[in-house]
Design a protein around this motif. Structure first.
Motif, mmCIF file in Angstrom:
data_model
loop_
_atom_site.group_PDB
_atom_site.id
_atom_site.type_symbol
_atom_site.label_atom_id
_atom_site.label_comp_id
_atom_site.label_asym_id
_atom_site.label_seq_id
_atom_site.Cartn_x
_atom_site.Cartn_y
_atom_site.Cartn_z
ATOM 1 N N SER A 57 0.946 9.202 -15.735
ATOM 2 C CA SER A 57 0.933 8.114 -16.724
ATOM 3 C C SER A 57 2.045 7.129 -16.436
ATOM 4 N N LEU A 58 1.713 5.852 -16.435
ATOM 5 C CA LEU A 58 2.718 4.796 -16.307
ATOM 6 C C LEU A 58 2.342 3.684 -17.258
ATOM 7 N N TYR A 59 3.176 3.429 -18.240
ATOM 8 C CA TYR A 59 2.964 2.226 -19.050
ATOM 9 C C TYR A 59 4.294 1.705 -19.558
ATOM 10 N N LEU A 65 -3.390 7.540 -16.482
ATOM 11 C CA LEU A 65 -3.202 6.382 -17.367
ATOM 12 C C LEU A 65 -2.359 5.329 -16.654
ATOM 13 N N ARG A 66 -2.822 4.075 -16.731
ATOM 14 C CA ARG A 66 -2.074 2.953 -16.161
ATOM 15 C C ARG A 66 -2.077 1.803 -17.161
ATOM 16 N N ASP A 67 -1.209 0.841 -16.886
ATOM 17 C CA ASP A 67 -1.019 -0.306 -17.781
ATOM 18 C C ASP A 67 -1.502 -1.554 -17.027
ATOM 19 N N PRO A 110 8.283 5.025 -0.002
ATOM 20 C CA PRO A 110 9.045 3.937 0.616
ATOM 21 C C PRO A 110 8.716 2.566 0.028
ATOM 22 N N TYR A 111 7.478 2.346 -0.406
ATOM 23 C CA TYR A 111 7.147 1.047 -1.009
ATOM 24 C C TYR A 111 8.079 0.755 -2.184
ATOM 25 N N GLY A 112 8.148 1.703 -3.139
ATOM 26 C CA GLY A 112 9.007 1.521 -4.312
ATOM 27 C C GLY A 112 10.471 1.407 -3.903
ATOM 28 N N ARG A 131 -6.972 15.013 -6.913
ATOM 29 C CA ARG A 131 -5.913 14.036 -7.165
ATOM 30 C C ARG A 131 -5.519 13.318 -5.876
ATOM 31 N N ARG A 132 -5.140 12.065 -5.992
ATOM 32 C CA ARG A 132 -4.602 11.315 -4.846
ATOM 33 C C ARG A 132 -3.095 11.629 -4.788
ATOM 34 N N PRO A 133 -2.604 12.082 -3.617
ATOM 35 C CA PRO A 133 -1.181 12.437 -3.552
ATOM 36 C C PRO A 133 -0.300 11.263 -3.969
ATOM 37 N N GLY A 134 0.737 11.580 -4.728
ATOM 38 C CA GLY A 134 1.720 10.543 -5.086
ATOM 39 C C GLY A 134 1.395 9.771 -6.346
ATOM 40 N N ASP A 135 0.267 10.072 -7.018
ATOM 41 C CA ASP A 135 -0.077 9.351 -8.251
ATOM 42 C C ASP A 135 0.627 9.976 -9.454
ATOM 43 N N PRO A 136 1.541 9.247 -10.118
ATOM 44 C CA PRO A 136 2.081 9.777 -11.380
ATOM 45 C C PRO A 136 0.964 9.798 -12.427
ATOM 46 N N CYS A 162 6.749 -1.335 -10.955
ATOM 47 C CA CYS A 162 7.049 -0.122 -11.710
ATOM 48 C C CYS A 162 7.180 1.075 -10.780
ATOM 49 N N ALA A 163 6.775 0.910 -9.511
ATOM 50 C CA ALA A 163 6.939 2.007 -8.548
ATOM 51 C C ALA A 163 8.417 2.292 -8.278
ATOM 52 N N THR A 164 9.322 1.399 -8.703
ATOM 53 C CA THR A 164 10.754 1.688 -8.535
ATOM 54 C C THR A 164 11.207 2.808 -9.478
ATOM 55 N N TYR A 172 0.859 -1.189 0.000
ATOM 56 C CA TYR A 172 0.000 0.000 0.000
ATOM 57 C C TYR A 172 0.898 1.242 0.000
ATOM 58 N N VAL A 173 0.910 1.927 -1.140
ATOM 59 C CA VAL A 173 1.834 3.047 -1.300
ATOM 60 C C VAL A 173 1.622 4.100 -0.200
ATOM 61 N N GLY A 174 0.364 4.484 0.034
ATOM 62 C CA GLY A 174 0.062 5.530 1.018
ATOM 63 C C GLY A 174 0.512 5.125 2.415
HETATM 64 N N1 UFG Z 1 -8.028 5.324 -8.598
HETATM 65 C C1 UFG Z 1 -9.196 6.083 -8.555
HETATM 66 N N2 UFG Z 1 -10.121 5.760 -7.608
HETATM 67 C C2 UFG Z 1 -9.943 4.742 -6.713
HETATM 68 C C3 UFG Z 1 -8.753 3.975 -6.774
HETATM 69 C C4 UFG Z 1 -7.815 4.312 -7.734
HETATM 70 O O1 UFG Z 1 -9.377 7.011 -9.319
HETATM 71 O O2 UFG Z 1 -10.812 4.513 -5.875
HETATM 72 C C5 UFG Z 1 -7.041 5.646 -9.617
HETATM 73 C C6 UFG Z 1 -5.687 6.002 -9.059
HETATM 74 O O3 UFG Z 1 -5.633 7.354 -8.735
HETATM 75 C C7 UFG Z 1 -4.774 5.580 -10.205
HETATM 76 C C8 UFG Z 1 -5.501 4.403 -10.852
HETATM 77 O O4 UFG Z 1 -6.838 4.493 -10.410
HETATM 78 O O5 UFG Z 1 -4.698 6.618 -11.130
HETATM 79 C C9 UFG Z 1 -4.949 3.055 -10.446
HETATM 80 O O6 UFG Z 1 -4.866 3.018 -9.028
HETATM 81 P P1 UFG Z 1 -4.562 1.689 -8.212
HETATM 82 O O7 UFG Z 1 -4.589 2.066 -6.758
HETATM 83 O O8 UFG Z 1 -5.432 0.593 -8.672
HETATM 84 O O9 UFG Z 1 -3.102 1.320 -8.662
HETATM 85 P P2 UFG Z 1 -1.774 2.208 -8.620
HETATM 86 O O10 UFG Z 1 -1.464 2.538 -10.057
HETATM 87 O O11 UFG Z 1 -1.816 3.323 -7.668
HETATM 88 O O12 UFG Z 1 -0.779 1.151 -7.964
HETATM 89 C C10 UFG Z 1 -0.204 0.132 -8.694
HETATM 90 C C11 UFG Z 1 0.118 -1.027 -7.778
HETATM 91 C C12 UFG Z 1 1.092 -0.621 -6.708
HETATM 92 C C13 UFG Z 1 2.279 0.003 -7.374
HETATM 93 C C14 UFG Z 1 1.857 1.139 -8.258
HETATM 94 C C15 UFG Z 1 2.985 1.766 -8.984
HETATM 95 O O13 UFG Z 1 -1.069 -1.490 -7.187
HETATM 96 O O14 UFG Z 1 1.478 -1.726 -5.971
HETATM 97 O O15 UFG Z 1 0.965 0.639 -9.237
HETATM 98 O O16 UFG Z 1 2.623 3.067 -9.376
HETATM 99 F F1 UFG Z 1 3.130 0.494 -6.457
#
Ligand code: UFG
Length: 331
Positions: free
Chosen positions: A290-292, A222-224, A142-144, A283-288, A120-122, A80-82
């Motif tokens: 785009s990651l793909y 954006l996520r992958d 710290p997770y990454g 925005r949720r703090p710490g969210d990049p 990918c959090a690294t 859990y990143v947070g």
């Molecule tokens: N999101 C929302 N609403 C929610 C939950 C998530 O909008 O209720 C968004 C997040 O902000 C993010 C996306 O959906 O943009 C994906 O979020 P997740 O929490 O599902 O996944 P993360 O991309 O944050 O985390 C994943 C892995 C982690 C890893 C991280 C690396 O679950 O273990 O990628 O960035 F560290």
């Protein structure tokens, strides 16, 4: 060649799918899990199971010996990143110290092949996209960092002990076993896809979209999203390469096709035929943004082929799991 494989965290989400693939490929999995996050119900009846903590080095050494283990796969970590930002020591103890205990037990017992669940959090916030393995790794939480610390320890073990390892940097693991019998059940759940299913099934009022003002096509992150069985098959495809002592390998695992939060919500709504109420939030703090992944190294070297290349096929497997297990595992 058939291997005896210790799967640490084998009762968890990715570990349990890997156990099933190991059996399907003719290997013999043995599970170690302390059941802090894993589920007893995800452990197959015919797979040896040890409820054991990595802090118990004596027990881990005994298991390595007794089960004649050739290779260890390590999935057990807090993720859990947070929480890692608020309680970094918990993450350093569980993700670094516990892993070092495991690695020490392996070195002591002469077991020198290791498959590591990295992330990918690294990479932190990458300077360019898609992310290749040789981009700089500057984690922003710290997770990454704990995952990167283990990756670095593995390089040192290769030089000192001829230890061989593969670190897989996962993007967003998603989906469930095709027969709907294994799936995603984190407690608490923070991941997007399971939460959207909860909203679709009326188990939560709505899904919160964290941020609609990102510099992305629809303003959401954006996520992958990559299928858990596709991830698992890469772990087995790397076995031959680990036969070479002192090998240190790193692979990104993602589909390379990004999906936005809104696209995920629309796909879940389409696949489930349910309405998904949404609310837009900050925005949720710490969210990049785009990651793909560029996963061409895994494709090239491991002959890694995606069976679930598109979001819809991934979400369809997840839907079967969530529809039939609205409360997740019983145990
Ligand atoms: N999101 C929302 N609403 C929610 C939950 C998530 O909008 O209720 C968004 C997040 O902000 C993010 C996306 O959906 O943009 C994906 O979020 P997740 O929490 O599902 O996944 P993360 O991309 O944050 O985390 C994943 C892995 C982690 C890893 C991280 C690396 O679950 O273990 O990628 O960035 F560290």
């Amino acid at each position: 060649m058939e291997k005896n494989v210790l799967v640490v965290g084998g009762a968890g989400y990715i570990g349990s799918h890997c156990v099933r693939q190991l059996t399907g490929h003719g290997h013999r999995p043995v599970i170690v899990d302390n059941l802090a996050f894993g589920h007893r119900e995800a452990v197959p009846a015919d797979v040896p199971f040890y409820e054991c903590d990595l802090g118990d080095s004596t027990a881990v050494r005994e298991i390595l010996k007794k089960e004649d283990i050739d290779l260890v796969m390590h999935f057990a970590a807090f993720a859990y990143v947070g929480e890692s930002v608020e309680n970094p020591l918990k993450y350093y103890f569980n993700n670094v110290v516990a892993t070092i205990n495991l690695l020490k037990a392996m070195v002591d017992e002469g077991v020198n092949q290791f498959v590591f669940s990295s992330t990918c959090a690294t990479y932190g916030v990458p300077p360019s996209l898609p992310i290749t393995e040789d981009l700089p790794q500057h984690p922003i939480n710290p997770y990454g960092q704990t995952k990167l610390d283990v990756e670095n320890a593995l390089k040192a073990l290769a030089r000192a002990h001829g230890f061989s390892s593969a670190s897989f940097r996962y993007f967003n693991a998603a989906g469930a076993a095709e027969d709907g019998s294994l799936g995603e059940d984190h407690r608490p759940e923070t991941h997007l896809i399971p939460l959207v299913f909860d909203a679709a099934l009326g188990r939560r009022e709505q899904i919160r979209i964290f941020g609609t003002d990102y510099d992305t096509p629809d303003g959401t992150c954006l996520r992958d999203y990559v299928h858990v069985d596709d991830l698992s098959r890469a772990h087995i495809a790397v076995f031959d390469r680990l036969e070479n002592p002192g090998t240190t390998l790193h692979y990104n695992l993602g589909t390379g096709t990004p999906a936005s939060v809104r696209e995920v919500i629309d796909t879940v709504a389409g696949v489930s035929g349910r309405n998904v109420p949404v609310v837009e939030e900050a925005r949720r703090p710490g969210d990049p943004p785009s990651l793909y992944a560029d996963s061409s190294r895994a494709v090239r070297e491991l002959d890694w082929k995606l069976r679930f290349p598109d979001l819809e096929s991934i979400v369809e497997t997840a839907w079967r799991w969530h529809r039939d297990h609205p409360d997740g595992y019983r145990s």
